[in-house]
Design a protein around this motif. Structure first.
Motif, PDB file in Angstrom:
ATOM      1  N   PHE A  29       0.450  -1.385  10.617  1.00 49.34           N
ATOM      2  CA  PHE A  29       1.098  -1.485   9.314  1.00 49.34           C
ATOM      3  C   PHE A  29       1.191  -2.936   8.844  1.00 49.34           C
ATOM      4  CE2 PHE A  29       5.107  -2.219   7.020  1.00 49.34           C
ATOM      5  CZ  PHE A  29       4.828  -1.521   5.861  1.00 49.34           C
ATOM      6  N   LEU A  30       1.605  -3.845   9.746  1.00 50.26           N
ATOM      7  CA  LEU A  30       1.730  -5.245   9.365  1.00 50.26           C
ATOM      8  C   LEU A  30       0.378  -5.849   9.017  1.00 50.26           C
ATOM      9  CD1 LEU A  30       4.375  -6.429  11.978  1.00 50.26           C
ATOM     10  CD2 LEU A  30       4.724  -5.890   9.559  1.00 50.26           C
ATOM     11  N   LEU A  37      -0.672  -4.445   5.694  1.00 43.66           N
ATOM     12  CA  LEU A  37       0.134  -4.997   4.611  1.00 43.66           C
ATOM     13  C   LEU A  37      -0.290  -6.425   4.285  1.00 43.66           C
ATOM     14  CD1 LEU A  37       2.503  -4.487   2.702  1.00 43.66           C
ATOM     15  CD2 LEU A  37       4.031  -5.357   4.477  1.00 43.66           C
ATOM     16  N   ASN A  38      -0.544  -7.251   5.320  1.00 46.01           N
ATOM     17  CA  ASN A  38      -1.001  -8.626   5.075  1.00 46.01           C
ATOM     18  C   ASN A  38      -2.354  -8.635   4.373  1.00 46.01           C
ATOM     19  OD1 ASN A  38       1.286  -9.752   6.242  1.00 46.01           O
ATOM     20  ND2 ASN A  38       0.390  -9.799   8.291  1.00 46.01           N
ATOM     21  N   GLY A  41      -3.529  -6.268   2.468  1.00 47.54           N
ATOM     22  CA  GLY A  41      -3.309  -5.833   1.097  1.00 47.54           C
ATOM     23  C   GLY A  41      -2.717  -6.927   0.231  1.00 47.54           C
ATOM     24  N   HIS A  42      -1.763  -7.724   0.801  1.00 42.31           N
ATOM     25  CA  HIS A  42      -1.179  -8.829   0.028  1.00 42.31           C
ATOM     26  C   HIS A  42      -2.231  -9.893  -0.286  1.00 42.31           C
ATOM     27  CE1 HIS A  42       3.316  -8.025   1.104  1.00 42.31           C
ATOM     28  NE2 HIS A  42       2.764  -7.066   0.371  1.00 42.31           N
ATOM     29  N   THR A  75       3.162  -5.220  -5.666  1.00 46.99           N
ATOM     30  CA  THR A  75       2.749  -4.999  -4.274  1.00 46.99           C
ATOM     31  C   THR A  75       2.985  -3.559  -3.837  1.00 46.99           C
ATOM     32  OG1 THR A  75       4.930  -5.707  -3.519  1.00 46.99           O
ATOM     33  CG2 THR A  75       3.211  -7.383  -3.659  1.00 46.99           C
ATOM     34  N   ALA A  85      -0.217  -1.919  -2.439  1.00 47.60           N
ATOM     35  CA  ALA A  85      -0.577  -2.444  -1.117  1.00 47.60           C
ATOM     36  C   ALA A  85       0.368  -1.890  -0.049  1.00 47.60           C
ATOM     37  CB  ALA A  85      -0.533  -3.971  -1.128  1.00 47.60           C
ATOM     38  N   PHE A  86       1.659  -1.778  -0.390  1.00 47.82           N
ATOM     39  CA  PHE A  86       2.625  -1.240   0.575  1.00 47.82           C
ATOM     40  C   PHE A  86       2.320   0.226   0.879  1.00 47.82           C
ATOM     41  CE2 PHE A  86       6.685   0.790   1.594  1.00 47.82           C
ATOM     42  CZ  PHE A  86       7.108  -0.017   2.649  1.00 47.82           C
ATOM     43  N   ARG A  87       2.011   1.002  -0.172  1.00 44.18           N
ATOM     44  CA  ARG A  87       1.692   2.405   0.069  1.00 44.18           C
ATOM     45  C   ARG A  87       0.401   2.561   0.863  1.00 44.18           C
ATOM     46  NH1 ARG A  87       3.646   2.601  -5.286  1.00 44.18           N
ATOM     47  NH2 ARG A  87       1.537   2.464  -6.117  1.00 44.18           N
ATOM     48  N   GLN A  88      -0.596   1.695   0.581  1.00 40.49           N
ATOM     49  CA  GLN A  88      -1.843   1.767   1.322  1.00 40.49           C
ATOM     50  C   GLN A  88      -1.613   1.430   2.790  1.00 40.49           C
ATOM     51  OE1 GLN A  88      -4.667   2.824   0.150  1.00 40.49           O
ATOM     52  NE2 GLN A  88      -5.886   2.481   1.981  1.00 40.49           N
ATOM     53  N   ALA A  89      -0.764   0.427   3.041  1.00 36.58           N
ATOM     54  CA  ALA A  89      -0.458   0.076   4.431  1.00 36.58           C
ATOM     55  C   ALA A  89       0.268   1.226   5.123  1.00 36.58           C
ATOM     56  CB  ALA A  89       0.387  -1.199   4.473  1.00 36.58           C
TER      57      ALA A  89
END
Length: 633
Positions: A50-51, A54-55, A57-58, A314, A317-321
């Motif tokens: 997940f991390l 998320l990174n 995606g950001h 974001t 990106a959060f949902r994708q992560a």
């Protein structure tokens, strides 16, 4: 060998009879520890994935934000550059300089007003106006509007003071007259005859409306802000962000802005508590209808004293992560379950291997009686099926015999119905030969036409007989019009109806269509009519009534039905006979007049067609009601 169902009287195998299983307490303890270890590993792996997602995606959001920021800056500069040179050009205009040199000159104000109005309309500027050295507006493009600038003094406005001091000015604020925001571009007008840094005679200002950019940002779904040197947002895609500083302002800055009335009556509430974020950081803005958190990317515009901020949401990106992490967790759980299932299966197979041999031996011993019972049961089922088939065949033969019996009862009338046309046909043939010898061709043609009609009548009667005598099966159903079936049955009874003097009243709608087998339905109707004629044999008034009504579907049924009533004017059904009227071989007729199978067979046929047959007494005689499912259009 496949285990069979235990027959009655067979005892079940007791667990003590089977081989002992391995101790389970130690197995359960070890399995519990392994499950906790697997759960911790899966949780750690899911969090790490997940991390990382998320990174990633950001990072992708930041790159997209920088690209959009370049485009937004180019659009904003293009909007400013479009009007950058217009004040300078107007400051060199001779009519503008002439008006400043002699404001009282005849026609000077009107000429400047007309010029400013034409230039503003062609360029799209919000307003163009000229002030003298004291800030008094001499001419404006909105000279003929209710909120005209002409005659107003703007000496306190920063764009006027900056233009007097440095020769040019750029200033964004809310207009004190129109209360409409805009970018004010000012240019000092040097007095006529002056050169270089001569005396300033006035200032020409072009007001540019930038709110169209805000509308484009909103329609594109982008979050963009533009702040001035003091950190106050004056352009934004969200109206609630405008005229608010990123951080609380100092008292001196607040007094200066309010004295110049730069942003109207705005209370200058801070937009953020901690001030503007660092480039690439996250920000949470108060929002209406959309997520306010996003990654912010700024770009400075030092020549204008502005800063352009682009906020990239974001949430995606959060949902994708989350989806990637969830997929990873599900895959790990599936793998863990598969490995655990495989391990448990191996242990279970080893533990059950000895048990299976003993169990199969017991099953083999105890299924012998069950096999015999199953064989006897299959034989009995086969015998019942054969008996059912024979019963159905007998039933069909009985129905067919009943139909032939009905034909036998009306055969005398049918014979008379056919003999009459045959006698007429012989008479027409004899007379036609005579008229042919005489040469009377008209009468010959008329006789031939009549003979044709007689033969058609005979063919129609024979067709009814053949169709009625045809042997059919119970499974054949098709759309049948009730009126046509009733008319076919009446045709077979036409001679008896005339002989008995029975008046027929038929009120069956033409669209009454049911799902039935045509010949069997005609047999039922013929039986009902014959029964009605027999009941009216001694009645003083003989009337046969046929009527049909449509019944909508009831709450428990999915289809509607048609109700056909056959009523006579006889003496009705006695109360003691009402419960036995549909029983086989029950009849109230004299010996030799019938076997009592007509109504019984009719009830059986109607049930096969999915309907019902009922009897009751009406106002003058008996009423037999036939209900069949409707065939929808």
């Amino acid at each position: 060998m496949t285990p069979a169902v235990e027959a009655p009287g067979m005892s079940q195998a007791h667990p003590a009879d089977l081989p002992a299983a391995a101790p389970r307490r130690a197995l359960l303890g070890g399995a519990g520890a392994r499950r906790w270890a697997w759960a911790a590993a899966i949780l750690a792996l899911t969090l790490a994935v997940f991390l990382l997602a998320l990174n990633a995606g950001h990072d992708q959001v930041r790159r997209a934000a920088r690209q959009r920021l370049v485009i937004a800056e180019a659009v904003l500069r293009a909007a400013f550059d479009r009007y950058r040179s217009l004040p300078t050009v107007l400051a060199l205009d001779t009519q503008v300089q002439g008006l400043l040199a002699d404001p009282a000159a005849s026609g000077a104000v009107a000429a400047v007003n007309a010029k400013f109005e034409a230039i503003a309309g062609a360029s799209g500027a919000a307003a163009i106006y000229l002030m003298d050295a004291n800030g008094l507006t001499l001419g404006a493009s909105n000279w003929n509007q209710p909120l005209s600038f002409v005659g107003s003094t703007y000496a306190y406005r920063p764009y006027f003071l900056d233009a007097l001091a440095s020769g040019a000015s750029r200033y964004f604020g809310v207009g004190t007259t129109t209360q409409q925001p805009g970018l004010f571009i000012g240019k000092a007008v040097v007095a006529r005859g002056g050169e270089g840094a001569g005396p300033v005679a006035g200032v020409v200002v072009v007001k540019v409306d930038l709110e169209g950019l805000e509308g484009e940002w909103r329609r594109a779904g982008e979050q963009i802000l533009v702040s001035d040197a003091a950190g106050i947002v004056f352009l934004a895609s969200e109206p609630g962000w405008k005229y608010r500083p990123f951080r609380p302002l100092a008292a001196a800055d607040t007094d200066r802005i309010r004295a110049a009335r730069q942003y109207g009556d705005s209370d200058l509430r801070p937009l953020l508590e901690d001030g503007p974020p660092d480039p690439g950081g996250t920000i949470r803005l108060p929002s209406a209808g959309r997520a306010g958190r996003g990654i912010v990317e700024p770009v400075a515009m030092p020549d204008l004293g502005w800063t352009l901020w682009y906020v990239a949401p974001t949430g995606a990106a959060f949902r994708q992560a989350l989806l990637v992490a969830a997929a990873t967790g599900v895959a790990c759980l599936a793998l863990a379950f598969a490995l655990a299932a495989a391990s448990q299966k191996r242990r279970r197979l080893r533990a059950e291997q000895a048990m299976r041999l003993a169990l199969e031996r017991r099953v083999a011993e105890r299924t012998h009686d069950l096999s015999d019972a199953n064989a006897r049961l299959r034989a009995e089922i086969g015998e019942r099926e054969r008996a059912t088939a024979a019963l159905r065949a007998t039933q069909d033969e009985l129905i067919h015999a009943g139909r032939l019996a009905a034909l036998g009862q009306i055969s005398t009338a049918i014979n008379h119905e056919i003999n009459q046309p045959l006698a007429a046909l012989r008479t027409f043939l004899a007379s036609t030969a005579v008229f042919l010898e005489r040469g009377d061709e008209a009468t010959v043609r008329r006789n031939l036409q009549r003979m044709t009609e007689v033969t058609q009548r005979i063919a129609e009667i024979i067709r009814h007989l053949k169709d009625f005598a045809r042997k059919t099966g119970p499974g054949h159903c098709e759309p049948v019009r009730l009126a046509a079936a009733a008319e076919a049955a009446l045709d077979l009874l036409r001679v008896r109806l005339r002989a008995d003097g029975v008046a027929v009243e038929c009120r069956i709608p033409p669209d009454a269509t049911v799902r039935a087998e045509p010949v069997r339905l005609e047999q039922v109707l013929l039986n009902l009519m014959v029964n009605a004629l027999d009941a009216m044999r001694d009645a003083p008034e003989r009337r046969l009534s046929l009527s049909a009504a449509h019944e909508p579907a009831s709450p428990g049924d999915s289809a509607s039905s048609w109700r056909l009533a056959v009523a006579d004017s006889g003496s009705g059904i006695a109360a003691e006979h009402m419960g036995r009227i549909f029983d086989p071989f029950f009849t109230t007729k004299s010996a030799g007049e019938g076997l009592g199978l007509g109504l019984s067979l009719s009830s059986l046929i109607v049930r096969d067609l999915g309907g019902s047959l009922a009897a009751e007494n009406g106002e003058r005689g008996a009423v037999l009601t036939l209900v069949l499912p409707a065939m929808e259009a």
